[in-house]
Write a protein that holds these residues in place. Structure first.
Motif, mmCIF file in Angstrom:
data_model
loop_
_atom_site.group_PDB
_atom_site.id
_atom_site.type_symbol
_atom_site.label_atom_id
_atom_site.label_comp_id
_atom_site.label_asym_id
_atom_site.label_seq_id
_atom_site.Cartn_x
_atom_site.Cartn_y
_atom_site.Cartn_z
ATOM 1 N N PHE A 36 0.838 -1.199 0.000
ATOM 2 C CA PHE A 36 0.000 0.000 0.000
ATOM 3 C C PHE A 36 0.873 1.249 0.000
ATOM 4 O O PHE A 36 0.584 2.229 -0.695
ATOM 5 C CB PHE A 36 -0.941 -0.031 1.200
ATOM 6 N N ALA A 37 1.959 1.214 0.747
ATOM 7 C CA ALA A 37 2.885 2.347 0.773
ATOM 8 C C ALA A 37 3.513 2.545 -0.607
ATOM 9 O O ALA A 37 3.620 3.674 -1.096
ATOM 10 C CB ALA A 37 3.974 2.132 1.831
ATOM 11 N N LEU A 51 2.553 11.417 3.191
ATOM 12 C CA LEU A 51 2.377 9.975 3.022
ATOM 13 C C LEU A 51 1.480 9.360 4.090
ATOM 14 O O LEU A 51 0.554 8.611 3.769
ATOM 15 C CB LEU A 51 3.746 9.286 3.004
ATOM 16 N N GLY A 52 1.724 9.680 5.343
ATOM 17 C CA GLY A 52 0.907 9.138 6.435
ATOM 18 C C GLY A 52 -0.570 9.450 6.275
ATOM 19 O O GLY A 52 -1.404 8.540 6.279
ATOM 20 N N PRO A 53 -0.926 10.741 6.134
ATOM 21 C CA PRO A 53 -2.342 11.078 5.953
ATOM 22 C C PRO A 53 -2.963 10.429 4.709
ATOM 23 O O PRO A 53 -4.106 9.991 4.745
ATOM 24 C CB PRO A 53 -2.337 12.603 5.822
ATOM 25 N N ASN A 54 -2.196 10.353 3.621
ATOM 26 C CA ASN A 54 -2.714 9.716 2.397
ATOM 27 C C ASN A 54 -3.039 8.244 2.621
ATOM 28 O O ASN A 54 -3.947 7.700 2.002
ATOM 29 C CB ASN A 54 -1.711 9.833 1.248
ATOM 30 N N LEU A 62 3.933 4.291 10.203
ATOM 31 C CA LEU A 62 4.553 4.766 8.970
ATOM 32 C C LEU A 62 6.074 4.725 9.080
ATOM 33 O O LEU A 62 6.750 4.261 8.162
ATOM 34 C CB LEU A 62 4.082 6.184 8.638
ATOM 35 N N THR A 63 6.603 5.164 10.198
ATOM 36 C CA THR A 63 8.055 5.151 10.413
ATOM 37 C C THR A 63 8.599 3.735 10.298
ATOM 38 O O THR A 63 9.618 3.495 9.639
ATOM 39 C CB THR A 63 8.407 5.756 11.789
#
Length: 145
Positions: A36-37, A51-54, A62-63
Motif C-alpha cells: 500500500f505504501a 504519506l501518512g495522511p494519504n 509509517l516510520t
C-alpha cells in the motif's frame, strides 16, 4: 442475515481482503502495508508528511514501514528542496518494480470482483460505502440530534 450488522459485515469483509492481500504479499517477502505504501508513492516521490495522511497511517506505523522499505532497498529518503526540514520519499528501481507488481494485484482483485457483480450492484456498493464513509468522516454517527 438478520443478525449481521453493517459494521460487522464491513469489518469481516475488510479482514478477509486484508488477509488475502497479506497472503499474496508474503509470496514476495512483503506485507499489505508495504504494498500500500508503494502504491501511495508516485514516481516523482512524495513528502513524508503527506504519506501518512494519504495512507491513513499513524506516524509510528509509517516510520516502521518506511524503515523496512529502506532496508529492502525499495525507497530512498532525500532532503526536500522546497523545505529543508522535510524529506521526500522516492522509489528506487526495485521499488518501482514492486510498485508495478502491487498495482497488478490490486487491478486483478478489482477486475475479479467487478466480473462477479452487475454494474447496478457495483454502483450500489459504491453509493453505500460513500454514505457510510461520509457519515463517519463528518461525525454524524454518534452526534446528538
Amino acid at each position: 442475515m438478520k443478525n449481521k450488522t453493517i459494521d460487522y459485515v464491513l469489518r469481516a469483509t475488510w479482514q478477509a481482503v486484508s488477509r488475502m492481500y497479506n497472503e499474496e504479499a508474503s509470496k514476495y517477502d512483503a506485507t499489505m502495508s508495504l504494498a500500500f505504501a508503494l502504491l501511495s508513492i508516485d514516481k516523482e516521490g512524495i513528502p513524508s508528511t503527506l504519506l501518512g495522511p494519504n495512507m491513513g497511517m499513524e506516524a509510528t506505523s509509517l516510520t516502521r514501514t518506511l524503515k523496512k522499505m529502506e532496508e529492502l532497498d525499495l525507497i530512498t529518503r532525500e532532503k526536500n528542496p522546497n523545505d529543508g526540514r522535510g524529506v521526500i520519499v522516492k522509489l528506487t528501481p526495485l521499488g518501482l518494480e514492486k510498485r508495478e507488481l502491487s498495482k497488478q494485484k490490486v487491478k486483478r482483485f478489482n477486475e475479479r470482483v467487478a466480473a462477479n457483480l452487475s454494474e447496478e450492484k457495483l454502483k450500489h456498493f459504491f453509493e453505500v460505502t460513500e454514505t457510510v464513509n461520509a457519515l463517519v468522516t463528518n461525525k454524524k454517527i454518534f452526534d446528538e440530534e
